[in-house]
Design an enzyme around this catalytic site. Structure first.
Site, PDB file in Angstrom:
ATOM      1  N   ASN A  88       0.780  -1.016   0.295  1.00 29.30           N
ATOM      2  CA  ASN A  88      -0.248   0.088  -0.312  1.00 29.30           C
ATOM      3  C   ASN A  88       0.859   1.915   0.193  1.00 29.30           C
ATOM      4  O   ASN A  88       0.262   1.958  -1.107  1.00 29.30           O
ATOM      5  CB  ASN A  88      -1.024  -0.178   1.430  1.00 29.30           C
ATOM      6  N   ASP A  89       1.482   1.475   1.362  1.00 26.70           N
ATOM      7  CA  ASP A  89       2.272   2.788   1.214  1.00 26.70           C
ATOM      8  C   ASP A  89       3.389   2.903   0.479  1.00 26.70           C
ATOM      9  O   ASP A  89       3.752   3.989  -0.720  1.00 26.70           O
ATOM     10  CB  ASP A  89       2.631   2.945   2.373  1.00 26.70           C
TER      11      ASP A  89
END
Lengths: 478, 100
Positions: free
Chosen positions: A404-405
């Site tokens: 995600n990040d």
């Protein structure tokens, strides 16, 4: 005395072997930092350790007295070897980080125990000459405090990574922690300024300091989030190094001193490198104020578009270039084997598949490489994010699996974002993006990821392992 | 002040080693590629198992049952750190080698 006549040069031999083992530690660590020589480096360091252990048993003298209780020592070493070996060989590759943490804790506990046992034996001559404020007492107390913190902290980190301890976040925690640290410092100063004949008169303080240090170790790690555990383990690793060095100071043992300090400083640098890969400061990790500030994304969030399994299978099969971005979610779902199966299948269809490895992907830096290597993904297919980014605009599909990040464009676009400035895999530059995710939960940084709302992005919700398995079946049936 | 200076003089060799080792540790690993962070951490973890030498010394001079038990425990824990650390590191690095 018998021993002395047998080996008049025993002490010299011991010291020479300590020099040799220190050199082996240094060489080992040096070689460990290059991919080609890493394995040899590890073995060199292990040889150095073996030499130092054997030589200590044979030749060490304390006040002219040789090492006694040898059968017990050997029994303990045999027991430790068997247990350590079995655990190390049996454990799954995904559980590697917590295992490192566990072994680190063992070292810390050993250091704390040594301090506990040596404290009453501080020479009364030394105390008579310098009082309690002498180098030996300081080394013992520091070894006790650092070793205990490292032990307790490592055990909590182990429990967290293993999933049976959750995060505990209370805002006032950091003040409590600072308070405890002050209390420990105060107690150390108190003990060192007492006026006594024998250190054993202050024995109870040793247990009190031990207990408080353990509490500190627990509270220190409790609020730190799962994704930050590697940094903490690395930090605790260097703590244990320093605790071991305190033992070296205490026994005037150069091997312990070099080995301990080497790990202490190398571990600290490694910790800082890890933090840098995430674009965060060490203080930030420890105090744990991540996730505050930044645009929440509510204003810009559009709708996400899902993709069906068969559409995803078709899209992948008829692409020329596919890049897989594996993340934490892949590691948690232990989906690396099935992921490799998918990439082999696509390869047979003439699709070029590569993996984009972000420096902090997985549960530890470099952990993703280990996991994919375990699944037999060829080394040449693993490309670091900096190298693969220029290729992404020409890539047909980027498949983000449980990451995600590390693909969040906010790191490039949004200066107010907490991850702004972190190097990312520029997934959005590809022609199509498929994101495999369990749900719309946010990443560790707790910020919205605009990539998921991009026009080119399609979401495939579900557990990474199940989704990949289904995808493999679909691709097979095409 | 006199105490501090005396302390320094008394332990100058150890202090020297500490300072040099700090620089050495930084120098030795500062160019490590990210893929080796985990194995390196694990390898360094095994090296601080030198604490086992201290445990052996303590155990070797233990005279009461209490200190025997604690000493025994310290040696076992130290060995766990050493053996487990090196074996795990080797396992990780073995994976890197295999796929050539």
């Amino acid at each position: 005395m018998n021993e002395l006549t047998l080996f008049p040069y025993g002490i010299s031999i011991l010291e020479i072997i300590y020099v040799v083992s220190s050199v082996l530690f240094i060489l080992g660590l040096k070689k460990l930092s290059h991919p080609l020589t890493a394995r040899r480096g590890n073995i060199l360091a292990a040889v150095g350790m073996g030499l130092a252990i054997v030589a200590t048993i044979l030749f060490h003298k304390k006040d002219g007295e040789a090492i006694g209780n040898i059968p017990w020592i050997i029994a303990a070493i045999v027991a430790g070897t068997i247990i350590g070996w079995v655990i190390a060989v049996r454990v799954k590759m995904t559980a590697m980080p917590q295992l490192v943490s566990f072994f680190n804790g063992m070292g810390g506990a050993a250091a704390a125990l040594i301090s506990m046992m040596e404290f009453p034996h501080v020479h009364s001559d030394l105390i008579a000459a310098h009082g309690m404020a002498n180098g030996q007492v300081l080394a013992i107390l520091l070894g006790l405090v650092i070793g205990s913190v490292s032990w307790a902290g490592s055990m909590i980190a182990f429990g967290k990574l293993d999933g049976w301890i959750g995060d505990l976040r209370v805002k006032s925690m950091k003040y409590v922690n600072v308070g405890i640290l002050l209390v420990i410092t105060g107690m150390v100063i108190y003990v060192m300024t007492r006026n006594v004949q024998h250190a054993s008169e202050l024995n109870h303080w040793i247990y009190i300091i031990f207990a408080v240090a353990v509490v500190y170790g627990v509270l220190f790690v409790m609020p730190i989030g799962g994704a930050d555990m590697p940094v903490v383990i690395s930090l605790l690793n260097s703590f244990t190094g320093v605790a071991a060095a305190m033992g070296g100071f205490l026994y005037n043992n150069q091997s312990m001193l070099t080995g301990g300090i080497l790990v202490g400083s190398a571990g600290t640098i490694l910790t800082i490198l890890m933090c840098r890969a995430m674009n965060r400061s060490l203080l930030n990790v420890i105090v744990g104020v991540f996730g505050g500030g930044g645009r929440t994304g509510i204003d810009t969030a559009g709708t996400v578009k899902e993709i069906t399994l068969s559409d995803a299978a078709v899209l992948l099969s008829y692409s020329k270039k596919v890049v897989i971005v594996p993340g934490y979610g892949l590691a948690v779902a232990q989906a690396q084997h099935i992921c490799h199966e998918l990439d082999k299948l696509l390869d047979q269809k003439g699709v070029e598949v590569k993996y984009a490895i972000h420096p902090v992907a997985g549960r530890m830096p470099g952990h993703m490489n280990v996991l994919l290597a375990e699944a037999d993904v060829p080394y040449e297919q693993l490309i670091e994010s900096d190298e693969i980014n220029p290729d992404l605009p020409g890539t047909d599909v980027v498949m983000v699996i449980g990451a995600n990040d590390v693909v969040n464009p906010a790191a490039e676009d949004d200066p107010s974002s907490p991850i702004y400035g972190m190097p990312i895999v520029k997934a959005r530059e590809a022609r199509n993006i498929i994101v495999m995710k369990r749900g719309m939960g946010k990443g560790y940084a707790a910020i919205e990821n605009l990539l998921f709302f991009d026009d080119k992005t399609r979401m495939l919700f579900g557990d990474a392992k199940t989704s990949l398995q289904n995808l493999v079946n679909e691709v097979k049936n095409l | 002040m006199e105490n501090v200076l005396g302390f320094f003089l008394q332990h100058r060799e150890a202090i020297f080693i500490v300072i040099l080792s700090v620089f050495l540790g930084i120098e030795v690993i500062s160019h490590v590629p990210a893929i080796l962070h985990t194995p390196l951490m694990s390898g360094a973890n095994a090296i601080h198992g030198v604490v086992i030498i201290g445990a052996i010394i303590v155990m070797g001079h233990a005279d009461t049952t209490g200190s025997m038990i604690l000493g025994f425990l310290a040696v076992v824990l130290g060995t766990l750190n050493v053996v487990g650390g090196f074996v795990v590191t080797d396992r990780m690095l073995e994976m890197f080698k295999k796929k050539k």
